[in-house]
Scaffold this active site. Structure first.
Site, PDB file in Angstrom:
ATOM      1  N   TYR A   1       0.823  -1.215   0.000  1.00 36.31           N
ATOM      2  CA  TYR A   1       0.000   0.000   0.000  1.00 36.31           C
ATOM      3  C   TYR A   1       0.855   1.264   0.000  1.00 36.31           C
ATOM      4  O   TYR A   1       0.405   2.317  -0.445  1.00 36.31           O
ATOM      5  CB  TYR A   1      -0.904   0.032   1.233  1.00 36.31           C
TER       6      TYR A   1
ATOM      7  N   LYS B   1       3.469 -15.169   1.914  1.00 33.11           N
ATOM      8  CA  LYS B   1       3.674 -15.844   0.636  1.00 33.11           C
ATOM      9  C   LYS B   1       5.186 -15.979   0.490  1.00 33.11           C
ATOM     10  O   LYS B   1       5.794 -15.518  -0.497  1.00 33.11           O
ATOM     11  CB  LYS B   1       3.031 -15.018  -0.502  1.00 33.11           C
TER      12      LYS B   1
ATOM     13  N   ASP C   1      -2.742 -18.312   0.042  1.00 35.55           N
ATOM     14  CA  ASP C   1      -3.746 -19.030  -0.753  1.00 35.55           C
ATOM     15  C   ASP C   1      -4.385 -20.136   0.085  1.00 35.55           C
ATOM     16  O   ASP C   1      -5.607 -20.310   0.109  1.00 35.55           O
ATOM     17  CB  ASP C   1      -3.152 -19.572  -2.068  1.00 35.55           C
TER      18      ASP C   1
ATOM     19  N   ASP D   1      -6.310  -6.970   4.129  1.00 34.56           N
ATOM     20  CA  ASP D   1      -7.464  -6.317   3.502  1.00 34.56           C
ATOM     21  C   ASP D   1      -8.390  -7.380   2.922  1.00 34.56           C
ATOM     22  O   ASP D   1      -9.602  -7.372   3.155  1.00 34.56           O
ATOM     23  CB  ASP D   1      -6.968  -5.371   2.402  1.00 34.56           C
TER      24      ASP D   1
ATOM     25  N   ASP E   1     -12.135  -9.153   4.674  1.00 31.32           N
ATOM     26  CA  ASP E   1     -13.440  -9.136   3.994  1.00 31.32           C
ATOM     27  C   ASP E   1     -14.003 -10.555   3.919  1.00 31.32           C
ATOM     28  O   ASP E   1     -15.185 -10.789   4.157  1.00 31.32           O
ATOM     29  CB  ASP E   1     -13.318  -8.569   2.570  1.00 31.32           C
TER      30      ASP E   1
HETATM   31  C1  IPM Z   1     -10.349  -1.244   4.212  1.00 32.77           C
HETATM   32  C2  IPM Z   1     -10.629  -0.596   2.890  1.00 32.77           C
HETATM   33  C3  IPM Z   1      -9.483   0.360   2.573  1.00 32.77           C
HETATM   34  C4  IPM Z   1      -8.227  -0.458   2.437  1.00 32.77           C
HETATM   35  C5  IPM Z   1      -9.704   1.248   1.335  1.00 32.77           C
HETATM   36  C6  IPM Z   1     -10.993   2.045   1.440  1.00 32.77           C
HETATM   37  C7  IPM Z   1      -8.546   2.160   1.085  1.00 32.77           C
HETATM   38  O1  IPM Z   1     -10.806  -1.559   1.912  1.00 32.77           O
HETATM   39  O2  IPM Z   1     -10.216  -0.528   5.217  1.00 32.77           O
HETATM   40  O3  IPM Z   1     -10.271  -2.477   4.247  1.00 32.77           O
HETATM   41  O4  IPM Z   1      -7.964  -1.041   1.376  1.00 32.77           O
HETATM   42  O5  IPM Z   1      -7.477  -0.540   3.414  1.00 32.77           O
HETATM   43 MG    MG Z   2     -10.909  -3.550   2.645  1.00 34.85          MG
END
Ligand code: IPM
Ligand code: MG
Length: 358
Positions: A141, A192, A224, A248, A252
């Site tokens: 990032y 990885k 993975d 990230d 999710d």
């Molecule tokens: C998160 C989001 C952020 C990230 C974006 C909005 C920049 O997806 O907080 O997970 O990728 O960190």
């Molecule tokens: Mg995110």
């Protein structure tokens, strides 16, 4: 001493869910002597509209002086094609980086009351309780060089750099081990290392930090495989520590296991113990302004704020207990509604939590 909390509602449903979290904070102040003051600031698309920048200097300055930050959400379709460094996401990244919020704690918990909301079979996700510790201020990032360049043959090429220094790996690993000590004492480090040198170093440093925590077991797993294992048998995990981008993605994935992304809070901490707290879900522009968004993730973010930045464990538990109570009583916003429960608006849900605070 009075603690200063900077409130950053942001975009989309941000202002609506933050309003409910503020109700909870003010109720704790008025009824349970929580010694706080609230300040407000601009971030994201709304900040760009009003000041020309997604993170106005005044917001960063206020954040530096706050004991904790409560963050709503940022982003929306109207800002997706503006100049890259003016986009709302850049404001969030600049705030994380500016405050050195290197440790992102993202719990994935299945609430018994909502076990059927998961898309997985309930025997796979029952009682799930994972903590993902995501590195938040380095890795791909932020690594340099980065950009889009034009090659000699005229073709454009995009490039980013995955960079981790030993000290960056060490501090996030320590954070994960410390957290594991308050849980089931198991850490899975996700990398990885079979392909990427930066993550070969990640594995090496994590292993050496583990020597200081003989009471915690460390396991290494390739990303993975980790993605597969999270869906196959998520209960095998206790604490997962990983890089910025893998965290990230996996957070999710893990949030979806719970079936209720509208319930998951998060914390981002720096070395001084200062923290920024936000719901895991985003700004949901499609439902913004309708008073139907689920404020519970933001309210549970306040619970984390009390625990990690104000060191008020009792207050933190008080919020969590109230949230479990309203779920047990059948209150549901649209995202978690099922027949037989009681459908409420964003505002009604906030009121129910306030009423359940004991
Ligand atoms: C998160 C989001 C952020 C990230 C974006 C909005 C920049 O997806 O907080 O997970 O990728 O960190
Ligand atoms: Mg995110």
């Amino acid at each position: 001493m009075t603690k200063k909390i900077l409130v950053l509602p942001g975009d989309g449903i941000g202002p609506e869910i933050i309003a409910e979290a503020e109700k909870v904070l003010l109720a704790l102040r008025d009824r349970f002597d929580l010694d706080i003051v609230l300040e407000h600031g601009l971030i994201g698309g709304v900040a760009y509209e009003q000041t020309g920048q997604p993170l106005p200097p005044a917001t960063l300055e206020a954040a530096r002086h706050a004991d904790a930050i409560l963050f709503g959400a940022i982003g929306g379709p109207q800002w997706e094609s503006i100049q890259r460094d003016m986009r709302p996401e850049r404001g969030l990244l600049a705030l994380r980086s500016g405050l050195g919020l290197f440790a992102n704690l993202r719990p994935a918990i299945v609430y018994r009351e909502l076990a059927d909301a998961s898309t997985l079979k309930h025997e796979i996700v029952d009682d799930l309780d994972i903590m993902i510790v995501r590195e938040l201020t380095s890795g791909i990032y932020f690594g340099e060089p980065r950009g889009i360049r034009t090659l000699e043959n005229g073709e454009r090429q995009g490039y980013n750099s995955l960079v981790y220094s030993e000290s960056e790996i060490e501090r996030i690993a320590r954070m994960a081990f410390e957290i594991a000590r308050q849980r089931d004492r198991r850490v899975t480090s996700v990398d990885k290392a079979n392909v990427l040198e930066a993550l070969e170093l990640w594995r090496e440093v994590t292993s050496s930090v583990a020597k200081d925590y003989p009471d915690v077991t460390l396991q290494h797993m390739y990303v993975d495989n980790a993605a597969m294992q999270l869906v196959r048998n998520p209960n095998q995990f206790d604490v997962i520590v990983t890089t910025n981008m893998f965290g990230d993605i996996l957070s999710d994935l893990a949030s979806m296991l719970t079936g209720s992304i509208g319930l998951l809070p998060s914390a981002a901490l720096n070395e001084a113990g200062q923290g920024m707290y936000e719901p895991i879900h985003g700004s949901a522009p499609d439902i913004a302004g309708n008073n139907i968004a689920n404020p519970l993730a933001t309210i549970l973010s306040v619970s984390m704020l009390l625990k990690y930045s104000l060191h008020d464990d009792a207050g933190s538990r008080r919020i969590e207990t109230a949230v479990r109570q309203v779920l047990a009583d059948g209150y549901r916003t649209a995202d978690i509604y099922s027949p037989g429960t009681r459908k409420v608006t964003t505002g009604e849900m906030g009121d129910a939590v306030v009423a359940a605070l004991k």
